[in-house]
Design an enzyme around this catalytic site. Structure first.
Site, PDB file in Angstrom:
ATOM      1  N   THR A   1      22.283  62.593   5.687  1.00  0.00           N
ATOM      2  CA  THR A   1      23.535  61.827   5.638  1.00  0.00           C
ATOM      3  C   THR A   1      24.341  62.134   4.383  1.00  0.00           C
ATOM      4  OG1 THR A   1      24.421  59.598   5.309  1.00  0.00           O
ATOM      5  CG2 THR A   1      22.139  59.931   4.667  1.00  0.00           C
TER       6      THR A   1
ATOM      7  N   LYS B   1      16.832  58.661   2.613  1.00  0.00           N
ATOM      8  CA  LYS B   1      17.308  59.867   3.301  1.00  0.00           C
ATOM      9  C   LYS B   1      17.257  61.092   2.376  1.00  0.00           C
ATOM     10  CE  LYS B   1      18.666  59.068   7.616  1.00  0.00           C
ATOM     11  NZ  LYS B   1      18.156  59.816   8.767  1.00  0.00           N
TER      12      LYS B   1
ATOM     13  N   TYR C   1      18.908  53.038   1.516  1.00  0.00           N
ATOM     14  CA  TYR C   1      18.950  53.933   2.683  1.00  0.00           C
ATOM     15  C   TYR C   1      19.184  55.372   2.228  1.00  0.00           C
ATOM     16  CZ  TYR C   1      21.327  56.367   6.576  1.00  0.00           C
ATOM     17  OH  TYR C   1      21.713  57.289   7.517  1.00  0.00           O
TER      18      TYR C   1
ATOM     19  N   GLU D   1      25.499  60.042   2.646  1.00  0.00           N
ATOM     20  CA  GLU D   1      25.173  59.002   1.661  1.00  0.00           C
ATOM     21  C   GLU D   1      24.293  59.553   0.540  1.00  0.00           C
ATOM     22  OE1 GLU D   1      25.362  55.177   2.027  1.00  0.00           O
ATOM     23  OE2 GLU D   1      26.649  55.202   3.786  1.00  0.00           O
TER      24      GLU D   1
HETATM   25  P1  NAP Z   1      20.898  54.542  15.590  1.00  0.00           P
HETATM   26  O1  NAP Z   1      21.815  54.395  16.780  1.00  0.00           O
HETATM   27  O2  NAP Z   1      20.737  53.363  14.690  1.00  0.00           O
HETATM   28  O3  NAP Z   1      19.461  54.978  16.141  1.00  0.00           O
HETATM   29  C1  NAP Z   1      18.312  54.893  15.373  1.00  0.00           C
HETATM   30  C2  NAP Z   1      17.135  55.188  16.261  1.00  0.00           C
HETATM   31  O4  NAP Z   1      15.938  55.198  15.502  1.00  0.00           O
HETATM   32  C3  NAP Z   1      16.930  54.172  17.398  1.00  0.00           C
HETATM   33  O5  NAP Z   1      16.602  54.867  18.567  1.00  0.00           O
HETATM   34  C4  NAP Z   1      15.729  53.378  16.915  1.00  0.00           C
HETATM   35  O6  NAP Z   1      14.961  52.822  17.953  1.00  0.00           O
HETATM   36  C5  NAP Z   1      14.951  54.485  16.218  1.00  0.00           C
HETATM   37  N1  NAP Z   1      13.929  53.983  15.306  1.00  0.00           N
HETATM   38  C6  NAP Z   1      14.093  53.120  14.283  1.00  0.00           C
HETATM   39  N2  NAP Z   1      12.921  52.916  13.663  1.00  0.00           N
HETATM   40  C7  NAP Z   1      11.991  53.668  14.300  1.00  0.00           C
HETATM   41  C8  NAP Z   1      10.602  53.874  14.120  1.00  0.00           C
HETATM   42  N3  NAP Z   1       9.912  53.242  13.166  1.00  0.00           N
HETATM   43  N4  NAP Z   1       9.962  54.730  14.958  1.00  0.00           N
HETATM   44  C9  NAP Z   1      10.625  55.344  15.942  1.00  0.00           C
HETATM   45  N5  NAP Z   1      11.960  55.174  16.175  1.00  0.00           N
HETATM   46  C10 NAP Z   1      12.620  54.345  15.350  1.00  0.00           C
HETATM   47  O7  NAP Z   1      21.345  55.762  14.674  1.00  0.00           O
HETATM   48  P2  NAP Z   1      22.414  56.947  14.982  1.00  0.00           P
HETATM   49  O8  NAP Z   1      23.761  56.474  14.607  1.00  0.00           O
HETATM   50  O9  NAP Z   1      22.154  57.513  16.321  1.00  0.00           O
HETATM   51  O10 NAP Z   1      22.003  58.006  13.879  1.00  0.00           O
HETATM   52  C11 NAP Z   1      21.017  58.993  14.140  1.00  0.00           C
HETATM   53  C12 NAP Z   1      20.459  59.513  12.842  1.00  0.00           C
HETATM   54  O11 NAP Z   1      21.497  60.094  12.060  1.00  0.00           O
HETATM   55  C13 NAP Z   1      19.819  58.434  11.958  1.00  0.00           C
HETATM   56  O12 NAP Z   1      18.725  59.007  11.304  1.00  0.00           O
HETATM   57  C14 NAP Z   1      20.921  58.107  10.966  1.00  0.00           C
HETATM   58  O13 NAP Z   1      20.384  57.595   9.780  1.00  0.00           O
HETATM   59  C15 NAP Z   1      21.556  59.473  10.797  1.00  0.00           C
HETATM   60  N6  NAP Z   1      22.959  59.420  10.412  1.00  0.00           N
HETATM   61  C16 NAP Z   1      23.852  58.783  11.207  1.00  0.00           C
HETATM   62  C17 NAP Z   1      25.192  58.753  10.834  1.00  0.00           C
HETATM   63  C18 NAP Z   1      26.220  58.074  11.698  1.00  0.00           C
HETATM   64  O14 NAP Z   1      27.352  57.960  11.256  1.00  0.00           O
HETATM   65  N7  NAP Z   1      25.896  57.684  12.914  1.00  0.00           N
HETATM   66  C19 NAP Z   1      25.608  59.396   9.669  1.00  0.00           C
HETATM   67  C20 NAP Z   1      24.652  60.053   8.895  1.00  0.00           C
HETATM   68  C21 NAP Z   1      23.335  60.084   9.278  1.00  0.00           C
HETATM   69  P3  NAP Z   1      15.159  51.330  18.515  1.00  0.00           P
HETATM   70  O15 NAP Z   1      16.122  51.454  19.657  1.00  0.00           O
HETATM   71  O16 NAP Z   1      13.789  50.948  18.923  1.00  0.00           O
HETATM   72  O17 NAP Z   1      15.718  50.493  17.403  1.00  0.00           O
END
Ligand code: NAP
Length: 346
Positions: free
Chosen positions: A126, A154, A150, A128
């Site tokens: 990220t 990361k 966070y 971040e």
């Molecule tokens: P998200 O919608 O919050 O999805 C997070 C996923 O992780 C969910 O499927 C969640 O499952 C799963 N999870 C959480 N804890 C877990 C565990 N202990 N074991 C297995 N699965 C687990 O996030 P996103 O927006 O798709 O982002 C995807 C990735 O990109 C993340 O790593 C995020 O930090 C990174 N990221 C996102 C952004 C953004 O703007 N979206 C920017 C930079 C980086 P549940 O459904 O069970 O909760």
């Protein structure tokens, strides 16, 4: 026809994981999603994929489960999207954030090594990780100064991914992702909060969904938000998973900034979202100090030139189109009924 490749997606119920599943199924992959145990079986982002994604129960906290799953699935590619992904929540669940977001990828990489598997691995990093750096544009060479729990988690994951790549010659690539949004964005994130509130207010929904603190998202015709001046580089999520796939198709693993190179504030997002439903945001947004971050990350754009030149990747969807798409999707859900709309707001 036999699938060309097998991919394991962690975080498959989330925004990016579910778009990744869509993309890989289109490309005829065998897609296996890692699912953690939960007391509900409602997986709105996966509903349209029912029967097309194989699901394996496991958790990034559980190294033995990951080893079993990798041994069974033998993936060619692993996309690690699973994380405690909300910076705001990381102040309240600091240790858990480290366990999942920092150590999760190490458990995955160790499991692959122990089994002598050689998958290509994508790590969702990220912007971040540059949180405290004062500069107008960030690229892959920007110093990494994480300034919230966070981001620190990361950053550890990012550096470990790079360390395993170098030390063990593993094919690990990280996307340094700037914000990316979509109609599948979780409701705890500000963009989806705003687009859902705009839809509910426009349609006069009497029982809006609850916010992350368990209160109605809209009260007295208003949504409560943190710092409206926060500026972000916002992109469209399906394009960001396309970049992830392209990274793993290159023989040389490397980290890439994925961004749009433009900045808009939370206030801009409010303005565009409420305009889409012919309302004035100033009548419907209230600032709540309780929702401001203890440390704000600096405003910076992402320079995606490396991704453009080496992956042929460029964002296509601009800010206004992105926000309009999200508002339209929320209006449509609430028109169809409360049950469906609430279920879609993870
Ligand atoms: P998200 O919608 O919050 O999805 C997070 C996923 O992780 C969910 O499927 C969640 O499952 C799963 N999870 C959480 N804890 C877990 C565990 N202990 N074991 C297995 N699965 C687990 O996030 P996103 O927006 O798709 O982002 C995807 C990735 O990109 C993340 O790593 C995020 O930090 C990174 N990221 C996102 C952004 C953004 O703007 N979206 C920017 C930079 C980086 P549940 O459904 O069970 O909760």
């Amino acid at each position: 026809v036999a699938p060309i490749k097998t991919a394991l997606i962690t975080g498959v119920t989330g925004q990016d994981g579910s778009y990744m599943a869509d993309l890989l199924l289109e490309k005829d992959y065998r897609v296996v999603g890692l699912l953690r145990r939960s007391s509900t079986t409602d997986r709105p982002n996966l509903r349209h994929l029912s029967g097309r994604v194989e699901l394996e129960f496991g958790d990034l906290l559980d190294a033995s489960a990951l080893t079993r799953i990798l041994a069974d699935v033998r993936p060619d590619e692993i996309y690690n999207f699973a994380a405690q992904s909300a910076p705001a929540d990381s102040w309240r669940q600091t240790i858990l954030t480290a366990e999942i977001t920092a150590l999760g990828v190490v458990r995955l990489l160790d499991a692959a090594r122990a089994l002598s598997l050689d998958p290509r691995v994508y790590q969702a990093s990220t912007r971040e990780i540059f949180g405290g750096v004062r500069a107008s544009v960030y690229d892959e060479s920007t110093p990494m100064v994480a300034n919230n729990p966070y981001a620190v988690a990361k950053l550890y994951a990012h550096q470990m991914a790079a360390t395993y790549r170098e030390a063990y010659d593993m094919h690990v690539a990280a996307g340094i992702l700037f914000n990316h949004e979509s109609p599948r964005r979780g409701l705890q994130f500000v963009s989806r909060k705003i687009t859902t509130a705009a839809a509910c207010i426009k349609l006069g929904v009497d029982r809006p969904p609850e916010d992350e603190q368990g209160r109605p998202l809209v009260r007295d015709g208003k949504v409560r938000l943190g710092y409206l001046g926060a500026q972000r580089d916002w992109g469209f999520a399906p394009e960001y998973v396309e970049a992830a796939w392209r990274m793993l198709q290159r023989d040389e693993p490397k980290d890439y900034v994925i961004a749009t190179n433009s900045l808009y504030s939370v206030e801009d997002l409010c303005r565009v979202a409420f305009e889409r439903v012919d309302l004035d945001w100033r009548d419907h947004v209230e600032v709540s100090d309780a929702l401001t971050r203890p440390t704000e990350i600096a405003a910076a754009r992402g320079d995606y030139s490396l991704a453009k030149s080496e992956l042929g990747w460029e964002p296509q969807v601009g800010f206004v189109e992105l926000v309009n798409t999200m508002v339209d999707a929320d209006v449509e859900r609430w028109r169809r009924g409360r049950a469906e709309a609430v279920a879609s707001a993870r």
